[in-house]
Design an enzyme around this catalytic site. Structure first.
Site, short mmCIF file in Angstrom:
data_model
loop_
_atom_site.label_atom_id
_atom_site.label_comp_id
_atom_site.label_asym_id
_atom_site.label_seq_id
_atom_site.Cartn_x
_atom_site.Cartn_y
_atom_site.Cartn_z
N HIS A 67 0.84 -1.21 0.00
CA HIS A 67 0.00 0.00 0.00
C HIS A 67 0.87 1.26 0.00
O HIS A 67 0.66 2.17 -0.81
CB HIS A 67 -0.90 -0.05 1.25
N GLU A 68 1.87 1.30 0.89
CA GLU A 68 2.73 2.48 1.00
C GLU A 68 3.69 2.59 -0.19
O GLU A 68 3.99 3.70 -0.64
CB GLU A 68 3.51 2.45 2.31
N HIS A 71 2.02 4.37 -3.00
CA HIS A 71 2.09 5.82 -2.83
C HIS A 71 3.45 6.36 -3.29
O HIS A 71 3.53 7.37 -3.99
CB HIS A 71 1.90 6.19 -1.35
#
Length: 383
Positions: A67-68, A71
């Site tokens: 998820h990170e 980003h």
């Protein structure tokens, strides 16, 4: 949030974990091994439940990292440099060195995280279905079902339009697009974050008092974190508004005292020029160009007789690990990178030459000066 344990780099981004991750890891593994798994699939040996619970916890944190990383990758593609990624007890955080250049870029950077979690939730759900069709172990299916559910929950929760969640970033992008004012949009998203955080905190406390459940306590902790983080974002927005239009050269300390890289540590510590003025100094090479930053703490960590043979260059932070800026850069662009501590000074370079140094105290002094001088005078500030 600083990493307690660095894990290396992925796609050029530093990855680390905070100590609180180990606490959450233990809670997840314990909850699965002693709770959900034995309740849904009784009759297995305890070690089997523990292995399944530990495996699910590992995969869950890998999902958070994905998820990170999403980003970080999208941020880089949109011209935003990424400092590092730190996993901690409420998820993860990708620290960006600057902000998105437009609302569209903000949408892309913020939206990809929940999207990745949503896709992962779908993949785990499909994996659970395939394992069930293949008559695989019920524990394996249950682990996949839990991973599907937790990733879908992560996607939904992060999409809530409240800072500092990804949905708060999306709300900020919308407000930025509507008003044309990024700082005003940030303040709006921060207000939404505080409201949502207080809602969760009150709801969690009510559940805790009525049922005594751990879920209520956890919800209250999450709400408290959201309130604190949203409040911090709101204050940072006010700080950026105060410093708008101020270049780095107006806040920096000019012509800082520097240390030759070849100077032995004992002479560095003994010289009053270095001992009594600051806690960190730029380090220069043979040609006078900056090559790093040394702190007094790093020098004092060298023990005994070694101080006479170890040089400042041996204990300094190399320039590649030091934040640098140009004198005409906007001071507001540096704020996301500024942290307290001697090792987090910003070196100000004009080309390859050192002309200044910037610390958090320099920014505080600048803010105090601007607030005292009143509106319209910031362009005449000189230090």
């Amino acid at each position: 949030m600083r990493a307690t344990l660095p894990l290396g780099r992925i796609a050029g981004v530093r990855i680390g974990v905070h100590w609180s991750v180990f606490l959450v890891f233990a809670i997840i593994a314990l909850g699965l091994a002693q709770g959900r798994l034995p309740e849904t699939h009784p009759g297995h040996a305890p070690v089997v439940y523990w292995l399944t619970g530990l495996a699910a916890a590992v995969v869950f944190f890998a999902s958070l990292l994905a998820h990170e990383l999403a980003h970080a990758v999208v941020a880089r593609r949109n011209g935003v440099e990424v400092d590092d990624i730190v996993l901690w007890f409420l998820g993860g955080a990708a620290r960006l060195k600057s902000e998105a250049s437009s609302p569209a870029a903000e949408v892309r950077i913020a939206g990809v995280g929940p999207l990745v979690s949503l896709v992962l939730g779908g993949l785990f759900a499909a994996g659970a279905w395939l394992l069930a069709r293949a008559s695989a172990s019920g524990l394996a299916v249950e682990g996949m079902v839990w991973l599907a559910g937790i990733n879908l929950l992560l996607a939904v929760f992060n999409a809530v339009p409240a800072a500092p969640l990804d949905g708060g970033r999306l709300l900020r992008a919308f407000l930025w697009w509507r008003t044309g004012d990024r700082l005003r949009a940030t303040a709006g998203a921060a207000t939404a974050g505080r409201i949502f955080g207080w809602f969760l905190a009150v709801l969690g406390l009510l559940l805790l008092m009525r049922t005594g459940s751990f879920a209520g306590l956890w919800l209250a902790v999450i709400g408290w974190f959201l309130v604190a983080a949203a409040t911090l974002e709101g204050r940072q927005a006010e700080l950026r508004a105060t410093l708008a239009g101020v270049p780095v050269r107006q806040a920096m300390t000019p012509d800082p005292v520097s240390v030759p890289a070849g100077l032995p540590v004992d002479r560095f510590l003994a010289d009053p020029l270095y001992r009594f003025r600051h806690s960190a100094f730029p380090v220069t090479g043979d040609g006078g160009a900056p090559v790093g930053l040394v702190t007094l703490d790093a020098a004092r960590a060298v023990q005994g007789e070694r101080q006479s043979v170890v040089t400042v260059g041996d204990v300094m932070l190399p320039l590649s690990q030091v934040a640098v800026a140009r004198p005409d850069d906007a001071l507001t662009d540096l704020l996301p990178r500024m942290q307290p501590g001697a090792a987090h000074r910003v070196l100000v370079l004009d080309g390859t030459w050192l002309i200044g140094i910037l610390s958090a105290s320099d920014i505080s002094r600048t803010v105090a000066w601007l607030m005292h001088s009143g509106p319209g005078e910031s362009g005449h500030a000189r230090w």
